[in-house]
Design a protein around this motif. Structure first.
Motif, PDB file in Angstrom:
ATOM      1  N   ARG A  71      -3.150  -1.457   0.862  1.00  0.00           N
ATOM      2  CA  ARG A  71      -4.465  -2.204   0.912  1.00  0.00           C
ATOM      3  C   ARG A  71      -4.775  -2.465   2.374  1.00  0.00           C
ATOM      4  N   ASN A  72      -3.826  -2.724   3.103  1.00  0.00           N
ATOM      5  CA  ASN A  72      -4.500  -2.894   4.607  1.00  0.00           C
ATOM      6  C   ASN A  72      -4.886  -1.861   5.144  1.00  0.00           C
ATOM      7  N   TRP A  73      -4.530  -0.562   4.814  1.00  0.00           N
ATOM      8  CA  TRP A  73      -4.965   0.721   5.428  1.00  0.00           C
ATOM      9  C   TRP A  73      -6.389   1.077   4.772  1.00  0.00           C
ATOM     10  N   LYS A 120      -9.182  -1.023   6.178  1.00  0.00           N
ATOM     11  CA  LYS A 120      -9.558  -0.442   7.317  1.00  0.00           C
ATOM     12  C   LYS A 120     -10.343   0.862   7.359  1.00  0.00           C
ATOM     13  N   VAL A 132       0.823  -3.475  -0.561  1.00  0.00           N
ATOM     14  CA  VAL A 132       0.183  -4.516   0.810  1.00  0.00           C
ATOM     15  C   VAL A 132      -0.091  -3.322   1.848  1.00  0.00           C
ATOM     16  N   PHE A 133       0.842  -2.297   2.041  1.00  0.00           N
ATOM     17  CA  PHE A 133       0.639  -1.644   3.400  1.00  0.00           C
ATOM     18  C   PHE A 133      -0.603  -0.553   2.821  1.00  0.00           C
TER      19      PHE A 133
END
Length: 393
Positions: free
Chosen positions: A202-204, A207, A199-200
């Motif tokens: 994917r989020n990064w 961006k 999850v972390f």
């Protein structure tokens, strides 16, 4: 503990008592460095402690049930409010939990000076009270998805009890307590890591505008977790059973496939993310070495144990503690040079300790590993302690 030590003049909790990660991450960092320094002092000078545990057993006990359990408490007491929407445990209840953990450390350290039953009861109070608090919060928030979360804490409490029962002379298989404790921690890391790392990442990556993102949780993950959990529990109960060794090798291969699907190679520009992937890689290396050690005498079990402890646990704990501390104190989720150095030191400590075990426990390598570990966690306490003690920016 006086009320003035917990609340300010307006009756509100001081910053450190507002949420669980603040006191428990600080105590975990300090105790990790201090307990290892004490172990090395005993190893090199013959120093003894007023504990009923021998020096090696005390070292094992305090790293698993002191340092790691504090880090787990800090993480769960911070994550649960996000899961349930309930207010975090804070103020005097949080201070009482921290005092219970600290009392357990003192009871274990001074156990030769008090009745064994009293030392055991004092030390065991924290994991079982923490388990009850976590279960109550999840049930009150009707967060049924996370109902399994108290189970590893309960198993850690049971494992701690087994260490005391073995010490008291009860018929407990040698080492069952610490093996079961280590297995429970690796199970928890594999579950929590599987939630937060992709999850972390994917989020990064979103961006950064990347198109190739981590794979969603699926059958691969379930099979990989099942094999790893069965292998670790099987080893804890039957450490000489060769089929368990084969299962751990299979689990290592499946979890390597799982890790590759999380796109960790694309996070090299952000150490705050990369360290989590490296930590999970240590789980895989440890499982592979442990499986191999059960199948051949050429791979020492100690190398596998330290890949899982110094490697997986040390790296993952620091990766999570730094990220949570930054995010929940209102700071940018980016690793500065000091944080990157903290990661490098703990990874080098793990490499040196596994190499020491693989080469016959060379004293020089053990001491180098210990120095790197103490520097890493000491630097964490120095760098992150002030932000844990201060209000959110």
């Amino acid at each position: 503990m006086a009320m003035s030590d917990v609340e300010n003049a307006r009756g509100r909790p001081l910053a450190i008592w507002t949420i669980g990660f603040r006191p428990f991450f600080l105590m975990a960092g300090i105790w990790s460095a201090a307990a290892l320094a004490g172990w090395i002092a005993m190893l090199t000078t013959g120093l003894t402690l007023p504990s009923r545990f021998d020096p090696l057993t005390w070292h094992i006990h305090e790293m698993l049930f002191g340092f790691v359990l504090a880090a787990i408490a800090g993480f769960l007491l911070t994550a649960i409010p996000n899961w349930t929407g309930r207010a975090p445990i804070s103020g005097r209840p949080l201070a009482a939990l921290a005092a219970l953990w600290l009392t357990g450390r003192l009871a274990c350290l001074m156990s030769a000076s008090i009745p064994l039953w009293l030392a055991a009861a004092t030390d065991l109070a924290f994991p079982f009270v923490l388990c009850a608090v976590v279960a109550r919060e999840i049930i009150a928030g009707r967060n049924w998805r996370n109902m399994p979360m108290p189970v590893p804490i309960a198993v850690l409490g049971l494992a701690d009890l087994l260490m005391y029962l073995e010490l008291a002379g009860f018929s407990v298989p040698a080492g069952l307590g610490w093996r079961l404790g280590l297995a429970a921690i690796i199970v928890l890391i594999s579950v929590v890591g599987g939630r937060i790392i992709p999850v972390f990442t994917r989020n990064w990556l979103v961006k950064q505008g990347a198109a190739n993102l981590p794979a969603a949780h699926g059958r691969v993950d379930n099979v990989a977790l099942g094999a790893l959990h069965a292998g670790m529990i099987g080893w804890a109960l039957f450490p000489a059973l060769s089929p368990v060794g084969g299962l751990l090798l299979l689990a290592a291969a499946l979890n390597l496939w799982r890790l590759v699907r999380w796109r960790g190679i694309a996070t090299s520009a952000e150490p705050l993310l990369t360290v989590l992937h490296v930590g999970y890689l240590w789980v895989i290396v440890g499982a592979a070495l442990l499986g191999a050690s059960m199948l051949t005498a050429h791979v020492p079990e100690a190398a596998a144990i330290h890949a899982l402890t110094a490697g997986a646990i040390g790296t993952m704990v620091l990766g999570v503690m730094t990220r949570v501390s930054l995010g929940h104190t209102g700071r940018a989720l980016a690793a500065d040079r000091t944080t990157a150095l903290i990661y490098l030191l703990v990874i080098l400590a793990a490499v040196a300790r596994v190499a020491a075990a693989a080469s016959g426990s060379l004293p020089m390598l053990i001491e180098i590993s210990a120095a790197l570990w103490i520097a890493s966690f000491g630097l964490f306490a120095l760098r992150y302690g002030p932000m844990l003690l201060a209000p959110r920016v």
